[in-house]
Design a protein around this motif. Structure first.
Motif, PDB file in Angstrom:
ATOM      1  N   ARG A  28       0.798  -1.103   0.042  1.00 11.32           N
ATOM      2  CA  ARG A  28       0.187  -0.127  -0.124  1.00 11.32           C
ATOM      3  C   ARG A  28       0.897   1.226  -0.011  1.00 11.32           C
ATOM      4  O   ARG A  28       0.516   2.255  -0.517  1.00 11.32           O
ATOM      5  CB  ARG A  28      -0.907   0.067   1.206  1.00 11.32           C
ATOM      6  N   GLU A  29       1.961   1.247   0.601  1.00 14.80           N
ATOM      7  CA  GLU A  29       2.890   2.295   0.750  1.00 14.80           C
ATOM      8  C   GLU A  29       3.523   2.578  -0.753  1.00 14.80           C
ATOM      9  O   GLU A  29       3.480   3.814  -1.072  1.00 14.80           O
ATOM     10  CB  GLU A  29       3.947   2.334   1.746  1.00 14.80           C
ATOM     11  N   GLU A  59       1.301   4.239  -3.098  1.00 14.29           N
ATOM     12  CA  GLU A  59       1.004   5.391  -2.623  1.00 14.29           C
ATOM     13  C   GLU A  59       2.101   6.331  -3.207  1.00 14.29           C
ATOM     14  O   GLU A  59       2.053   7.354  -3.985  1.00 14.29           O
ATOM     15  CB  GLU A  59       0.681   5.817  -1.202  1.00 14.29           C
ATOM     16  N   SER A  60       3.393   5.846  -2.912  1.00 12.40           N
ATOM     17  CA  SER A  60       4.556   6.578  -3.262  1.00 12.40           C
ATOM     18  C   SER A  60       5.078   6.497  -4.740  1.00 12.40           C
ATOM     19  O   SER A  60       5.845   7.153  -5.327  1.00 12.40           O
ATOM     20  CB  SER A  60       5.594   6.026  -2.234  1.00 12.40           C
ATOM     21  N   ARG A 117       5.283  -0.959  -7.977  1.00 15.71           N
ATOM     22  CA  ARG A 117       3.966  -0.576  -8.515  1.00 15.71           C
ATOM     23  C   ARG A 117       4.116  -0.862  -9.979  1.00 15.71           C
ATOM     24  O   ARG A 117       4.892  -0.535 -10.565  1.00 15.71           O
ATOM     25  CB  ARG A 117       3.668   0.922  -8.206  1.00 15.71           C
TER      26      ARG A 117
END
Length: 377
Positions: free
Chosen positions: A64-65, A68-69, A101
């Motif tokens: 999830r981090e 986001e980044s 990602r």
């Protein structure tokens, strides 16, 4: 990643970014091989596993981090005496996980890669895990002389020299069906180790050839499919060799077994199960099988049937070395009775032979459960 590919392909086609966690290195009694994958997609949907449950919670938060980044992360998880059940591997092993990602904008090579894997075409995904090159950068590599599908997108690891060196090594790994971490200089220099690249090979699924259209064959086909084999069932009797009777098989062939085998391809990963236990079928079939590449060749039958069959094969000119490849009667001694139980016995022998297992109860053995180089899939 092959098992979770349908979900990943769906998210990718929708343009929905997802966090992809991949095991890139293991040590000691780690629960999964390099290449094991878990992904977090839209709505926090989770598919796959990197540790069989030990560290999935921590990897979920990490994914999830990264979503986001947009910055890839490399994390190592091992046994923790203070907090083993929170984020540690309670089995005592250690895994290193790359989380990146993935979306059409982040990774244009993923689409062609996914289409190749789904179609059973060999391909290797090379991904930077550490060093001055961008972590998470990826390059899809196909066998020499074979172009990428569709738009031909391969991706890049950052420099042309690194792409060339990694592509050459990736093709070698693909030929062996292997996945591993390799090290290079920033421009592909072989004797440097500043850039770490994980080569994840997707060879086509190995074949399982099941001869004899009987109830035991249906059970063996089911468990072969479960283990990831591309199953073919063959029998000379068209009335029995039908797709309806063997739904787990990719193909069902009505042909004399030895004729079919002589006309098809096998390799060092192929499994051959002869369940006909009729000399007119299995002797010419085994004569062909024992003279070609295969990981496992097993034949059903009593010990008396085995002795008669072996004598006939000797008369046919097979050498002692060729006959030593035959596992007959096939399967491990589990006391199996039903077709499904016999299928478990056969599968157990195939797995033991593949990884060098003894077939003994683990309570009767000592040392590491997964010796180096034999981590279970």
């Amino acid at each position: 990643m092959r098992e979770i590919l349908p979900a990943l392909s769906r998210w990718y086609a929708q343009g929905s970014p997802f966090g992809l966690a991949t095991v890139v290195a293991v040590s000691r009694s780690a629960p999964r091989d390099p290449g094991a994958a878990m992904a977090v997609g839209p709505g926090d949907e989770v598919v796959g596993s990197v540790s069989g449950g030990c560290v999935e919670g921590a990897v979920f938060e990490l994914a999830r981090e990264v979503l986001e980044s947009g910055e890839a992360r490399l994390e190592t998880f091992g046994f923790s005496d203070e907090d083993a059940f929170a984020v540690g591997l309670t089995c005592g092993g250690e895994i290193t996980v790359l989380v990146r990602r993935v979306s059409p904008g982040d990774d244009p090579a993923f689409g062609p890669l996914a289409r190749s894997v789904a179609a059973g075409r060999p391909v290797t995904l090379a991904t930077v895990t550490d060093g001055p090159a961008r972590r998470g950068a990826s390059l899809a590599v196909w066998p020499a002389g074979e172009a990428a599908p569709d738009d031909g997108v391969h991706g890049t690891l950052g420099t042309s020299g690194l792409d060339v060196a990694v592509s050459a090594d990736a093709q070698g790994e693909l030929a062996q069906g292997a996945s591993e971490l390799r090290h290079y200089g920033p421009h592909g220099e072989r004797r440097e180790d500043t850039v770490a690249v994980f080569l994840h090979s997707f060879a086509p699924p190995p074949r399982m050839l099941v001869f004899g259209a009987i109830d035991y064959a249906a059970a063996v086909a089911r468990i072969g499919d479960f283990l990831g084999y591309r199953v073919t069932v063959c029998d000379a009797r068209p009335v029995f060799a039908t797709p309806q009777r063997f739904p787990a098989a990719v193909e069902v062939v009505a042909e004399w077994p030895h004729v079919y085998l002589a006309g098809t391809t096998t390799d060092e990963r192929t499994v051959i199960c002869v369940l006909t236990h009729d000399p007119k079928f299995d002797v010419p079939l085994l004569e062909e099988a024992l003279r070609r590449p295969a990981a496992y060749i097993g034949a059903m039958g009593s010990r008396r049937t085995h002795e008669d069959r072996t004598a006939r094969l000797r008369e046919a000119g097979l050498s002692a070395g060729e006959l030593a490849r035959l596992r007959s009667p096939l399967g491990l001694d589990l006391g199996a009775r039903t077709p499904d139980e016999v299928a478990v016995s056969v599968a157990a022998e195939i797995v033991a032979l593949r990884w060098g297992g003894s077939g003994a109860p683990l309570t009767a053995t000592a040392g590491a459960i997964h010796p180096p180089g034999t981590v279970s899939r």
